[in-house]
Design an enzyme around this catalytic site. Structure first.
Site, PDB file in Angstrom:
ATOM      1  CD  GLU A  91      -3.525  30.486 -32.245  1.00  0.00           C
ATOM      2  OE1 GLU A  91      -4.317  30.158 -31.324  1.00  0.00           O
ATOM      3  OE2 GLU A  91      -2.331  30.712 -32.045  1.00  0.00           O
ATOM      4  CB  THR A 140      -5.838  31.936 -19.153  1.00  0.00           C
ATOM      5  OG1 THR A 140      -6.591  33.145 -18.936  1.00  0.00           O
ATOM      6  CG2 THR A 140      -6.799  30.812 -19.507  1.00  0.00           C
ATOM      7  CG  ASP A 160      10.883  43.722 -19.807  1.00  0.00           C
ATOM      8  OD1 ASP A 160      10.176  44.736 -19.619  1.00  0.00           O
ATOM      9  OD2 ASP A 160      10.515  42.567 -19.522  1.00  0.00           O
ATOM     10  CG  ASP A 198       2.951  27.170 -29.384  1.00  0.00           C
ATOM     11  OD1 ASP A 198       2.619  26.032 -29.776  1.00  0.00           O
ATOM     12  OD2 ASP A 198       2.479  27.704 -28.359  1.00  0.00           O
ATOM     13  NE  ARG A 238      -2.120  36.354 -25.287  1.00  0.00           N
ATOM     14  CZ  ARG A 238      -1.713  35.672 -24.226  1.00  0.00           C
ATOM     15  NH1 ARG A 238      -0.704  34.850 -24.348  1.00  0.00           N
ATOM     16  NH2 ARG A 238      -2.301  35.828 -23.063  1.00  0.00           N
ATOM     17  CE1 TYR A 281      -4.113  22.870 -23.832  1.00  0.00           C
ATOM     18  CE2 TYR A 281      -2.934  24.628 -24.950  1.00  0.00           C
ATOM     19  CZ  TYR A 281      -4.121  24.045 -24.559  1.00  0.00           C
ATOM     20  OH  TYR A 281      -5.301  24.640 -24.886  1.00  0.00           O
ATOM     21  CG  HIS A 308      -1.917  28.833 -28.736  1.00  0.00           C
ATOM     22  ND1 HIS A 308      -2.642  29.955 -29.046  1.00  0.00           N
ATOM     23  CD2 HIS A 308      -1.331  29.097 -27.535  1.00  0.00           C
ATOM     24  CE1 HIS A 308      -2.508  30.863 -28.099  1.00  0.00           C
ATOM     25  NE2 HIS A 308      -1.707  30.361 -27.159  1.00  0.00           N
TER      26      HIS A 308
END
Length: 360
Positions: free
Chosen positions: A241, A70, A150, A236, A212, A262, A258
């Protein structure tokens, strides 16, 4: 005869079974059910987010490497691992192309709204890493004016044109978050999308979060949506969750469970990343391995978890792309969309993703 080392692996990591067996004994277990007894004699743990890797699991074990398939590592107690000399590797960037396609689909759908053509709007990107840098590149190709924030990169390489967060929020019609989840330090992102954050956004703007869930605060976002200060929210990644806020779900312009990252390619890249980590750890000849099931992806094109190729952008206008399915259905698409996250190829190309969304 030399005994093979023991590896414990999450059984739901795709393409992995059979790859490491010539060199190690591999036991495949349900990620959420892996116990301290399971890992006690193992040297390597290959995991996903389902396995909490902390003192309770690792104390007294022989684990020297944790390779997670991940991009995130919230499930790993990195301080404890560091204190015990346990190396931790991630698959950072493995799903970057999938998330990019998701963002492009949202932007295309948004572009179908009156007055939301890219040439008329400014896209603000917070976090310009694996995903954010791709969104910047393709956002410009779609015709948006793009501004970026950033802080870590701005400190490291000043002069690249990064804005402060306040500057970005005041200039952007669309704000999309692509930040890691951090809870401390000068660049803490936990709960960063707060009431003050939304108040500084331009009236009638759009907010996208597929980084996140806990980087945003549900209450302030709901307040901004109710008042119309934020006109569109595409979400998303959610707080709590799967017990997400139902009103936020109902008010979202685009709501998905989420699944932005995928894709078959993303899963393949994540597995390739953990195989590479284990190969480097043991000195195995598998550092360039890529799942043969994805044979249309030449192995030589996978050099890191962030370089999985993406299909070329379709040469059609944003409005045509976003309304393709609407014309076929003879109506406007829904305000939110759901996808079955397991192995759906619907998000492999932007065209298929947008058309599917509009025709639900």
């Amino acid at each position: 005869m030399q005994t093979k080392p023991l590896i414990i692996a999450d059984r739901d990591i795709p393409f992995l079974e059979g790859v490491l067996e010539p060199y190690a004994e591999v036991r495949y277990l349900k990620g959420s059910a892996i116990t301290a007894d399971d890992v006690r004699g193992a040297e390597v743990l290959i995991t996903r987010t389902r396995t909490r890797c902390d003192r309770a699991l690792l104390e007294g074990s022989r684990i020297r490497l944790i390779a997670t398939a991940t991009i995130g590592f919230d499930h790993i107690d990195t301080d404890y691992c560091r204190s015990r000399g346990i190396r931790v590797t991630t698959a950072a960037g493995c799903n970057a192309r999938g998330v990019l396609q998701y963002i492009m689909a949202v932007l295309c759908r948004l572009g179908a709204e009156p007055g939301w053509q890219p040439s008329e709007r400014t896209l603000g990107i917070v976090g310009v890493g694996h995903v954010g840098s791709l969104v910047e590149e393709y956002g410009r190709l779609l015709g948006f004016r793009v501004v970026c924030c950033d802080p870590p990169r701005m400190r490291l390489t000043p002069g690249l044109g990064f804005l402060t967060l306040d500057e970005l929020l005041s200039l952007s019609d669309i704000v999309t978050l692509h930040v890691p989840f951090t809870t401390e330090g000068p660049d803490k992102t936990a709960r960063m999308a707060s009431g003050e954050f939304f108040a500084r956004m331009r009236p009638g703007s759009a907010f996208i979060n597929c980084s996140r869930g806990p980087v945003m605060q549900d209450g302030p976002l709901l307040y901004a949506l109710r008042k119309g200060h934020i006109a569109y929210a595409a979400i998303d990644t959610w707080n709590h969750e799967p017990g997400i806020d139902r009103e936020l779900l109902a008010r979202a312009f685009c709501a998905t469970p989420h699944i932005a990252g995928y894709s078959v390619q993303g899963k393949a890249a994540g597995t390739a990343a953990v195989v590479r980590s284990v190969s480097e750890f043991y000195g195995l000849p598998l550092t360039e391995w890529y799942p043969p099931q994805e044979g249309d992806q030449p192995k030589k094109r996978f050099r890191s978890s962030s370089t999985v190729p993406m299909p070329a952008m379709p040469k059609v206008s944003v409005s045509t792309l976003a309304t393709l399915g609407e014309r076929k259905a003879g109506r406007v698409g829904p305000r939110w969309m759901f996808f079955t996250p397991r192995w759906s190829r619907a998000s492999r190309t932007i065209t298929a993703f947008c058309s599917y969304q509009a025709m639900l």
